[in-house]
Enzyme design. Sequence first.
Site, PDB file in Angstrom:
ATOM      1  N   TYR A   1     -19.856  10.851  39.124  1.00  0.00           N
ATOM      2  CA  TYR A   1     -20.958  11.003  40.067  1.00  0.00           C
ATOM      3  C   TYR A   1     -20.428  11.361  41.445  1.00  0.00           C
ATOM      4  O   TYR A   1     -20.934  12.280  42.096  1.00  0.00           O
ATOM      5  CB  TYR A   1     -21.771   9.712  40.137  1.00  0.00           C
ATOM      6  CG  TYR A   1     -22.876   9.749  41.167  1.00  0.00           C
ATOM      7  CD1 TYR A   1     -24.062  10.427  40.916  1.00  0.00           C
ATOM      8  CD2 TYR A   1     -22.710   9.116  42.403  1.00  0.00           C
ATOM      9  CE1 TYR A   1     -25.069  10.472  41.876  1.00  0.00           C
ATOM     10  CE2 TYR A   1     -23.714   9.155  43.354  1.00  0.00           C
ATOM     11  CZ  TYR A   1     -24.888   9.829  43.085  1.00  0.00           C
ATOM     12  OH  TYR A   1     -25.873   9.889  44.039  1.00  0.00           O
TER      13      TYR A   1
ATOM     14  N   SER B   1     -40.148  11.574  39.347  1.00  0.00           N
ATOM     15  CA  SER B   1     -40.053  10.188  39.831  1.00  0.00           C
ATOM     16  C   SER B   1     -39.154  10.148  41.050  1.00  0.00           C
ATOM     17  O   SER B   1     -38.531  11.144  41.423  1.00  0.00           O
ATOM     18  CB  SER B   1     -39.507   9.259  38.737  1.00  0.00           C
ATOM     19  OG  SER B   1     -38.177   9.625  38.399  1.00  0.00           O
ATOM     20  N   GLY B   2     -39.087   8.987  41.676  1.00  0.00           N
ATOM     21  CA  GLY B   2     -38.139   8.750  42.747  1.00  0.00           C
ATOM     22  C   GLY B   2     -38.279   9.683  43.933  1.00  0.00           C
ATOM     23  O   GLY B   2     -39.377  10.079  44.341  1.00  0.00           O
TER      24      GLY B   2
ATOM     25  N   ILE C   1     -38.832  22.792  43.473  1.00  0.00           N
ATOM     26  CA  ILE C   1     -38.135  21.509  43.512  1.00  0.00           C
ATOM     27  C   ILE C   1     -37.708  21.129  42.096  1.00  0.00           C
ATOM     28  O   ILE C   1     -38.528  21.154  41.168  1.00  0.00           O
ATOM     29  CB  ILE C   1     -39.037  20.390  44.071  1.00  0.00           C
ATOM     30  CG1 ILE C   1     -39.671  20.807  45.400  1.00  0.00           C
ATOM     31  CG2 ILE C   1     -38.260  19.104  44.242  1.00  0.00           C
ATOM     32  CD1 ILE C   1     -40.718  19.843  45.900  1.00  0.00           C
ATOM     33  N   THR C   2     -36.449  20.754  41.924  1.00  0.00           N
ATOM     34  CA  THR C   2     -35.982  20.316  40.605  1.00  0.00           C
ATOM     35  C   THR C   2     -36.008  18.794  40.525  1.00  0.00           C
ATOM     36  O   THR C   2     -35.792  18.100  41.511  1.00  0.00           O
ATOM     37  CB  THR C   2     -34.552  20.808  40.325  1.00  0.00           C
ATOM     38  OG1 THR C   2     -33.629  20.171  41.224  1.00  0.00           O
ATOM     39  CG2 THR C   2     -34.460  22.317  40.500  1.00  0.00           C
ATOM     40  N   GLY C   3     -36.299  18.286  39.323  1.00  0.00           N
ATOM     41  CA  GLY C   3     -36.243  16.849  39.083  1.00  0.00           C
ATOM     42  C   GLY C   3     -37.209  16.055  39.932  1.00  0.00           C
ATOM     43  O   GLY C   3     -36.788  15.243  40.756  1.00  0.00           O
TER      44      GLY C   3
END
Length: 289
Positions: free
Chosen positions: A166, A13-14, A8-10
């Site tokens: 984005y 948090s969140g 899993i990347t990133g």
Amino acid sequence: METKTVLITGCTSGIGRATAEGIAKTGAKVIMGCRNIEMANRVRDEIKKSTGNGKIIVRKLDLASLKSVREFAATINREENKLDVLIHNAGIALSLWKKISEDGLELTMATNHYGPFLLTILLIDILKRSAPSRVVIVTSKWYPMGNVDLTSNANPTQFWRAHYNYYVSKYMNVLWTLELDRRLQGSGVTANCLHPGKVFTNIWQANTPRAFYFCMSPVLEKLLKSCDEGARTTTYLATSDEVANTSGAYFKNCRVAEIERSVKDPEKGEKFWKLSEKMVKLGPTDPRI
């Protein structure tokens, strides 16, 4: 999932953290690809404690740096003998200023598309050896607000409007997912993308004036999904037997959703793939999909 390995990347948090914790609860081995190692180590320890899963490791990954992506992929290929699920969760949404990566790419595009694109190619051999395996890409329902013009000489990575960047990067995610699916037919590797929902994450804080955020955060927290709720579709696509043979689809709320016609064109997908290969400087000895 006890025998599975999930990257899993990133996930400090969140939605990413909630996804990592949800996957860890299944008993899978979890590899956290994160930019901030100190924070990632703290999160790893907290997830280990909350889930009782000791098979969680942290590796350095900055998706905005093609060098970092290559170093990370080399480490995974060297250390791991299998990779069952690759989850592209990491993403940024710059608000006011245009920033360029060390590779000359607009930072939002580099983080949200070009880094993940290169990483997938560099890990494709281990994914194929591990088949049946899965690639899961977190995009956004707002992707139709972006587009990629492949009919002109304009460089679609160099937009000046930060918010629009984005949307374009999320459009790229869907276009890429569909082309990836076409190229992986018969390999045993599936590729799907998803909208996690409107989730109360730190992206709101990073892209909202401070005074407005603190006034509105109690309201946003009630109106938007929690991070745990936002992680459900990602976790579903990574773990559920129901989607074991589903590929090339876009999901919302754990269900297949309609895809805009503009991203379905195979010719456009192929052109964008070749452009992406050029932008990440894919070399003659690199894998191909």
